[in-house]
Each structure stands twice: as C-alpha cells, then as structure tokens.
Scaffold this active site. Structure first.
Site, short mmCIF file in Angstrom:
data_model
loop_
_atom_site.label_atom_id
_atom_site.label_comp_id
_atom_site.label_asym_id
_atom_site.label_seq_id
_atom_site.Cartn_x
_atom_site.Cartn_y
_atom_site.Cartn_z
N TYR A 13 2.82 2.68 -7.59
CA TYR A 13 3.80 3.48 -8.34
C TYR A 13 5.18 2.81 -8.31
CZ TYR A 13 7.78 6.53 -8.59
OH TYR A 13 9.04 7.01 -8.86
N LYS A 35 7.90 0.89 -11.35
CA LYS A 35 9.34 1.09 -11.59
C LYS A 35 10.07 -0.26 -11.54
CE LYS A 35 9.43 5.61 -11.87
NZ LYS A 35 9.98 6.42 -12.95
N TYR A 51 5.07 11.11 9.78
CA TYR A 51 4.20 9.93 9.79
C TYR A 51 4.83 8.87 10.68
CZ TYR A 51 2.03 11.85 5.47
OH TYR A 51 1.40 12.63 4.52
#
Ligand code: NAD
Ligand code: USQ
Length: 380
Positions: free
Chosen positions: A185, A189, A259
C-alpha cells in the site's frame, strides 16, 4: 467551487465532503463503494452503524447542502469518469479513492495486485481526465507519511523535497525525498508521487499532494449533526488504525494490542483536521511550476506513549504482542508541517476530552464488535 470528492464514502472522504458542502461548495462524491464490499469479503464491519450512501446523501441534502453521489469505479471505468470531468468541469478534485490499509495490501497476491492495480490506475486515470478535459482543475491527493519511511536519518522530515549538495559538483539541489515504503500500500503512494511529478512537468497540472499521518477519531462537527451521517470507525486488525483500535479496546474491555516494543513513532492527525486541511489546500491553489507537497500531521507520538495515555486514563492493561509487521522496532521521528500552518491550520492535538468522545461512541457501539477481528492482522 465545484469539487469532486473521489472516495467520498470512506472514513476521511465522507466528513470532508460534508464539510466542503456545508461551506457552500458544490460537492460531487464519486465512489465505487469498494470499501463496503471489502468489509463483506473480510466479514468485518465499522463499529458505528453506517447508513447506505443514498440515505447519507438524502440527509445531507435535507440540511440544505449541495451534495450528490455517483457510483463510478475510477480504475475500471475511465470513459465514464472522464465524461463526468468533461461535462462538469470541476474546479478541484480531491482524491481519496485508494485501497488504504497496509495489512490488507499484504494479505496475499490477490490483495497485493488489487492494491497496485486499483491505486495506480485510479491516480493515472484522474490525471488523464484532467489533462484531456479540464487542464485548469486543481488535483488534491491524499498521500501518506509512510512514503518517507519513518526515520530521522536525514533529519526532520521536510515537505516532500530534500535539499542536498551533490558530492561530485558541490552544487545544491532539491530532490524528491527518497521513498522508503513499508508495505505494498505505502509503495503505491510512492508510485503516485512519480505520476504527479511527470504530469506536472509535462502538462503543468496544479497538484497538491498531502502526506497525511495516521488519522484518529471518528466524528466531526458535520457528521454529528444527524445520526444518519455517522462516520465509519474501523477497529479490526486490518483496517483499524492504532489509536482508534486502542480506544475501542479500552471501551470494550480488551487489552491494548501494542505490536513489539511500541517504540514505533508515527505522526497523527484528528479526523476533523483532515477535513480542515483539505479545505485549506483547495481554497489556496498552488501555482503549476512544481507539485506542492504538504505534510498533513498534527503531532508525533510513539505507539507505547499512546497505549500509556489510554491505559492511565481507563485502567486498561497493555499487552505487548509479537509484531506482525516488518518495521523498525524503535525509531525517532520529527516532521515539518509549516506549509499547512502557513495557510491557517491550527492542529487539534490529543486531549482527554477528544479521547472520551471516541470512547463514548465505541462503548455505545460495543454490540457491533466482532472479537475474532481484533487480532486478525496478516504477518509480513
Ligand atoms: P477508506 O477505505 O475508508 O476510503 C476510501 C474510499 O475510496 C472508499 O469509500 C472506497 O470505496 C473508495 N474507492 C477505492 N477505490 C476506488 C475506485 N477505484 N473507484 C472509486 N472509489 C474507490 O480510506 P480512508 O481512511 O478514508 O483514506 C482515504 C485516503 O486517505 C486514502 O487514499 C488513504 O491512503 C489516505 N490516508 C488515510 C489515512 C488514515 O489513517 N485513514 C492516513 C493517511 C492517508
Ligand atoms: N500498531 C500496534 N498495534 C496495533 C496496530 C498497529 O502497535 O494494534 C502499530 C504498527 O505496528 C505501526 C503503527 O502502530 O507501527 C501504525 O500502524 P497503523 O495500522 O495505525 O497505521 P499504518 O498501517 O501505517 O497505516 C495508517 C493508514 C494508512 C496511512 C498511514 C499513515 O491505514 O492509510 O497511510 O496510517 S502513516 O502511518 O503515517 O504512513
């Protein structure tokens, strides 16, 4: 102004479209509702009860706002989209219409290819429709901070361009900041940026690329005006972003899912400010000599710091999980956001009141939470 809001049914696009319409702009939302279909595919959902687009639009129009909807897949139906640009001659096109989740783009080959095909073709089609049918139109694109990577290796992150001195010649130059995407993703960009550079160089299109940080919050002044206008609120491990996830976890009695060490620093912005900044970018058209790149961010925080703020406020335990992502365990980050500030942007920063507002919605909507979707991120 006449404004197209591509992706105007989504999390950022919907409140922005409403804000622009309330400010007396003529707004045309163009969206193929793919995000709603991805919810079905993932058996996931928005925590809030979002209404069908027809009902959303009818309510907004009843409030006296000039807003319309067109269902067009901009990647697949170029002719249809180009016809809309040709016939309506928009002053500005705001482009939110991309697959925007890093975890979704890393699920497998189907999602990797879909994200590249959809995002790159959509951006390229938008540029072509402008070149051929409406060359004076200002394109405002939502990019991401993730194109830069997240480090202070080259100092504080500037607005798109890095000032350098070429070793061999000793000459000074300004170059596009080297990209360092962390997912397919984010890579799309980075690729969008090259399309903008070329189309601006060759056809002198007016382009603003807003490199936005992680958006949090859910409601804005406009979406709160009627319950039919409620914005979407992603909380799952694929589309939910970190702070909204933590708030929804605190509201529903779950541990906060940090995380790794939580040492990852990121830039954040409240959803109200997304709409405010896009409005500022549209109303201040740049010249067409260079792509204008602005960092659309309010503040930098580490994941652990956010977890501590939520945990201290609501007593929710923090759980440190193995990081499913390939990313730096710890990083330092500083970001320049003077461009939007110089246009009048006054950033809303994290406050207990704002967090309480989001937590209230998450508590109200607890019934919609699907437990199995909280920790469903893919590993990469
Ligand atoms: P979203 O998925 O909620 O909205 C995107 C919208 O675009 C959806 O309604 C979807 O149906 C539509 N769309 C996608 N492909 C399309 C196509 N081919 N034709 C027509 N419509 C299409 O995402 P969001 O959170 O609102 O993000 C909007 C934009 O802002 C994205 O480009 C994203 O990269 C950028 N952004 C988002 C965040 C964030 O934290 N949400 C942060 C930085 C940048
Ligand atoms: N993280 C956790 N716990 C969680 C979820 C995430 O610790 O439960 C961590 C991630 O490991 C990461 C950070 O939080 O280090 C941010 O993750 P995120 O899911 O909130 O954001 P990200 O994947 O980067 O993507 C989001 C949007 C994307 C936008 C980007 C802006 O989905 O559209 O482009 O934020 S930025 O991060 O600045 O590039």
């Amino acid at each position: 102004m006449k404004i197209f809001v591509l992706g105007g049914d989504g999390f950022c696009g919907w409140p922005t479209a409403l804000k622009l319409a309330k400010e007396n702009h003529e707004v045309w939302i163009i969206d193929n509702l793919s995000r709603r279909r991805i919810d079905e595919e993932l058996e996931s959902n928005s925590l809030t009860d979002i209404e069908p687009i027809g009902k959303r639009i009818a309510t907004a129009r009843n409030l006296g706002w000039d807003i319309k909807f067109w269902n067009i897949d901009i990647a697949k139906s170029y002719g249809y989209f180009a016809k809309a640009v040709n016939e309506l001659q928009p002053d500005a096109i705001v482009h939110f219409a991309e697959q925007r989740a890093a975890p979704y783009s890393m699920l497998g080959q189907t999602e990797r290819r879909y994200t590249v095909d959809n995002n790159i073709t959509t951006t390229h089609n938008v540029l072509n429709a402008i070149v051929d049918h409406c060359p004076s139109c200002h394109l405002v694109h939502l990019g991401t901070m993730g194109v830069y990577g997240y480090s202070k290796e080259m100092g504080s992150i500037p607005e798109g361009y890095l000032d350098i001195t070429v070793k061999e010649t000793g000459e000074d130059a300004s170059i596009l900041y080297p990209t360092n995407p962390g997912s397919v993703y984010h890579m799309t960009k980075s690729m969008d940026q090259l399309l903008f550079q070329f189309y601006n160089k060759n056809w002198n299109i007016h382009i603003t690329d807003l490199h936005q940080g992680i958006v949090w919050g859910t409601q804005t002044e406009e979406t709160s005006m009627d319950k039919t206008l409620v914005n979407r609120f992603d909380y799952d491990g694929i589309y939910g972003t970190v702070l909204n996830r933590f708030i929804s976890q605190a509201a529903t009695g779950k541990n906060l899912s940090v995380y790794g060490t939580g040492g990852q620093k990121r830039a954040f912005i409240h959803i109200q400010d997304t709409a405010n900044c896009v409005k500022l970018a549209i109303e201040n058209v740049p010249d067409n000599k260079k792509v204008r790149i602005l960092n659309q961010v309010s503040e930098v925080r580490s994941v652990k710091e956010l977890a501590m703020i939520i945990s201290n406020s609501y007593g929710t335990p923090i759980e440190f999980l193995d990081n499913p992502r390939k990313e730096l365990a710890e990083n330092d980050l500083a970001v320049d956001n003077q461009g939007l500030k110089s246009l009048g942007f006054q950033p809303i920063t994290l406050t207990a009141n704002l967090i309480d507002d989001v937590r209230y919605i998450a508590t109200e909507m607890h019934k919609n939470l699907k437990e199995e979707n909280i920790l469903n991120s893919p590993k990469w």
